[in-house]
Design an enzyme around this catalytic site. Sequence first.
Site, PDB file in Angstrom:
ATOM      1  N   LEU A 183       0.809  -1.217   0.000  1.00 20.14           N
ATOM      2  CA  LEU A 183       0.000   0.000   0.000  1.00 20.14           C
ATOM      3  C   LEU A 183       0.844   1.269   0.000  1.00 20.14           C
ATOM      4  CD1 LEU A 183      -2.847  -0.917   2.518  1.00 20.14           C
ATOM      5  CD2 LEU A 183      -2.831  -1.110   0.029  1.00 20.14           C
ATOM      6  N   HIS A 233      -0.300   7.417   7.750  1.00 17.78           N
ATOM      7  CA  HIS A 233       0.661   6.461   8.313  1.00 17.78           C
ATOM      8  C   HIS A 233       2.048   6.656   7.688  1.00 17.78           C
ATOM      9  CE1 HIS A 233       1.787   2.287   9.754  1.00 17.78           C
ATOM     10  NE2 HIS A 233       2.621   2.400   8.731  1.00 17.78           N
ATOM     11  N   GLU A 234       2.111   6.705   6.347  1.00 16.57           N
ATOM     12  CA  GLU A 234       3.414   6.804   5.673  1.00 16.57           C
ATOM     13  C   GLU A 234       4.071   8.164   5.914  1.00 16.57           C
ATOM     14  OE1 GLU A 234       4.740   4.238   4.734  1.00 16.57           O
ATOM     15  OE2 GLU A 234       3.035   2.896   4.500  1.00 16.57           O
ATOM     16  N   HIS A 243       6.441   2.105  13.835  1.00 16.93           N
ATOM     17  CA  HIS A 243       5.238   1.326  14.080  1.00 16.93           C
ATOM     18  C   HIS A 243       5.058   1.133  15.586  1.00 16.93           C
ATOM     19  CE1 HIS A 243       5.810  -0.452   9.831  1.00 16.93           C
ATOM     20  NE2 HIS A 243       4.786   0.395   9.796  1.00 16.93           N
ATOM     21  N   TRP A 245       4.186  -1.316  17.359  1.00 20.41           N
ATOM     22  CA  TRP A 245       4.681  -2.562  17.950  1.00 20.41           C
ATOM     23  C   TRP A 245       6.202  -2.653  17.875  1.00 20.41           C
ATOM     24  CZ3 TRP A 245       2.342  -2.005  13.304  1.00 20.41           C
ATOM     25  CH2 TRP A 245       2.992  -2.486  12.179  1.00 20.41           C
ATOM     26  N   THR A 258       2.634   5.433  24.037  1.00 22.80           N
ATOM     27  CA  THR A 258       1.964   4.378  23.281  1.00 22.80           C
ATOM     28  C   THR A 258       2.240   3.068  24.005  1.00 22.80           C
ATOM     29  OG1 THR A 258       3.890   4.076  21.839  1.00 22.80           O
ATOM     30  CG2 THR A 258       2.163   5.549  21.073  1.00 22.80           C
ATOM     31  N   ASP A 296      -8.721   1.882   7.790  1.00 20.66           N
ATOM     32  CA  ASP A 296      -8.737   3.343   7.820  1.00 20.66           C
ATOM     33  C   ASP A 296      -9.790   3.902   8.769  1.00 20.66           C
ATOM     34  OD1 ASP A 296      -6.679   3.402   6.056  1.00 20.66           O
ATOM     35  OD2 ASP A 296      -7.680   4.695   4.590  1.00 20.66           O
TER      36      ASP A 296
END
Length: 788
Positions: A183, A233-234, A243, A245, A258, A296
């Site tokens: 994506l 996001h990008e 990210h 995680w 986070t 999204d």
Amino acid sequence: MQVHGQGTTPKRICATEVPEAAWEDWFSQKVVEYTKNKASGITQMANYNIPLVVHILHNGDAVGSNENISLAQVQSQINILNADFSGTNADIGNVPAVFAAAKAGNTGISFCLAKVNPSGATLSEVGVDRINWQARGWQNPNSFYTIASFKSFMENTVKPNTIWDPKKYMNIWVVDMDAEGLLGYATFPAGSNLSGMFTGETATTSGVVMNQNAFGNIGTAIPPYNKGRVATHEVGHWLGLRHIWGDGTCKTDYCGDTPPAYDKNFGCPTHPHNLGFCQGNTTGEMFMNYMDYTSDDCKNMFTRDQMTRMQTAMQNGTYRSTLPFSNACDAANSTPAFNLKLYDYVTPSATSINYGSAFSVSTNIANFGTGAFSGDYCAAVFDNTYQFVDFVEIKSNNALAAGYAYSSNLQFTNPGILEMVPGNYFIGIFSRPPGGTWTLVSDNVNFKNLVPLSVVNEADMELYSPITITNGGVLKQGQTATVNLDIANTGATTFVGQYQVNLYQLDGLFAETIGTISESTGLGSGYHYSSPYLNFTTNAIVSKPGSYLLVVQTKKTNGSWIIAGASYYPNPIKVTIQGPNPDIYEANNGVAQAYSLPLAFSSNNAAVLTTGANLHVATDSDFYKINLPAGYNYSIRARAHDSYNASNGNVYSADVLFSYSKNAGTNWFGNYDDTMPKNLVVSGGSTLYFKVGGFFEGMTGTYLLDVQITRTPYQFLWTGEFNSDWNNVNNWSAGRLPTNTDDIIIKAGTPFSPIIANGVTGICRSIKAETGASVNVATGGRLNVTSQ
């Protein structure tokens, strides 16, 4: 093109490369600096408006059809970015209550579509650059079915040939792609003062690549990625975000607000999700964060710590910090002239300050021009030879209309600059306009810029001779060092206690002690030591190479350490610690100086070693090249033996990374810490470059670059699809015509066979046409085969 399967939730793929540990080490330090400066008032949260250009790759379809997406679709994405980064998105209220305090709100970052191209001409469509890949003779981007092949096409063909100056434009490429469900991906911000190879991006790669099916919320956008959050996001990656995680099980994203996440999340989980799966997770995972992989319509927030990283990226990124000063969002030729001059005296808080003390400087500025000024002001310190030392303070994003002046004083403050060792200095007031550089604000009648300021350090115990490093005047890591000096007692009582010589980092952090001398007999008032004075000695300098402050300190019995006075001679002084001696490959500190490693084959195998190589100073980066003769295919595997991982039985002292380039340093690939994960294939003759740098900034010591090479006779492949002419370089796998050293294979199933036209001579060493393939020689053409 759809990237999801019918009846299932698609697995989104972001191909942004995880940054090297050294990049995070550098960037995290900059985050700490930003946080400290913000807390002390030196830095304020800034508002950045980033000019943006969207490069749309298409195959000639009408505007608004298929992959040639509409301007309205582009604008829909920009609207989403501005809402998401300002915290005004309609679904911000969906954030669970437990995360409400962590919400960033307005990050201070917005985006505008460029109105002018790099030449200053007005764009017919704001912020859009349409690129017909078919007209340029490029392969269909949708024909690359793996992420690796697609990214190679983008990084090596599309980006370098289409990018607009990344210091003036943020570049986004929107492409019809079908690479394993990809994506999008982005580049992490490079830092101009980040040593070694850890750039993260270059002037030809900076930006974001987006799948057209996940761009905006109209047109070709397809659920569940049709709300514009993939681009959010990008762009988050482009601004330094990881990210959530941490790209591993329960790893860190370097943001304290986070909660730890077990892994990436898809779809739209129910809160609380994976509660307690990771140690320290007491709230459930923040799957609604833009930096997760959820759908999204499930994502709706950044956090405060993520905002801090974005602000840090905008201050320190090579291709970020200049963007707010670009005039690309202004109409062509509409920027009026400004003329800044001093409108008051430049007044330091004192003409003489004690070493390390806080101070300030104030003045006023007037705009005598015909147009408004917008940009930055700063006060900066220079030594008595007019060499820059440090900023007092930078004031960002100011505006001053034509004919107006400040009247209540611009004040620049600093809690203390340790690099301002006792001596004489100048303070200057500067401005930096959009897209410009720091310029000294002009004098105005009696108001003069660059005013003097002295730094003093007085004490009862004064340095009474120059500080002398006796072993050749050099401090070298791992070697002995002796410092000689004299001290005088200018106080009223006899001194009994200790003297000490220490090294401190430029920010004041202790580094090491060179030596300590006790004065138990006592140095009387008005006395100093006789020649040869006092010698302070260490068996080995342990600090890493770099710049330091060498400080002479004294302590009375039962007293505290204080810095010896500098009324007669400077104290502290700046010194440099050197690393090991240069190796036999120096000077090889750039591509132009790359050391040519000899290449000798035995049964088509060769081993190339950098025996005796080292990083001898903190700023050392070593460059090597290997010349690969024409006529062969090469399979290459390289590794670094170093302090972290040596498998040849030897011991090395530097921890290094290496990368390679096929085009003389225009593009670098890798940043390998040990062994390349797969072999590098080079077809035909070329020169291969390697560069080696320390894993951490300032790293020195020994290492070995080990390159193993296997070669086979070169085979030329015919790849022609749109043109069947033998004499067209675009029809050949190497992008050049075959010669008498090349072995040619015409693969079965190629759409067109080579035609050697009238008046053309085809040359090769050998030729093989597989079943179903052929070579046609027209009347008047000629094929020469030199050997079989």
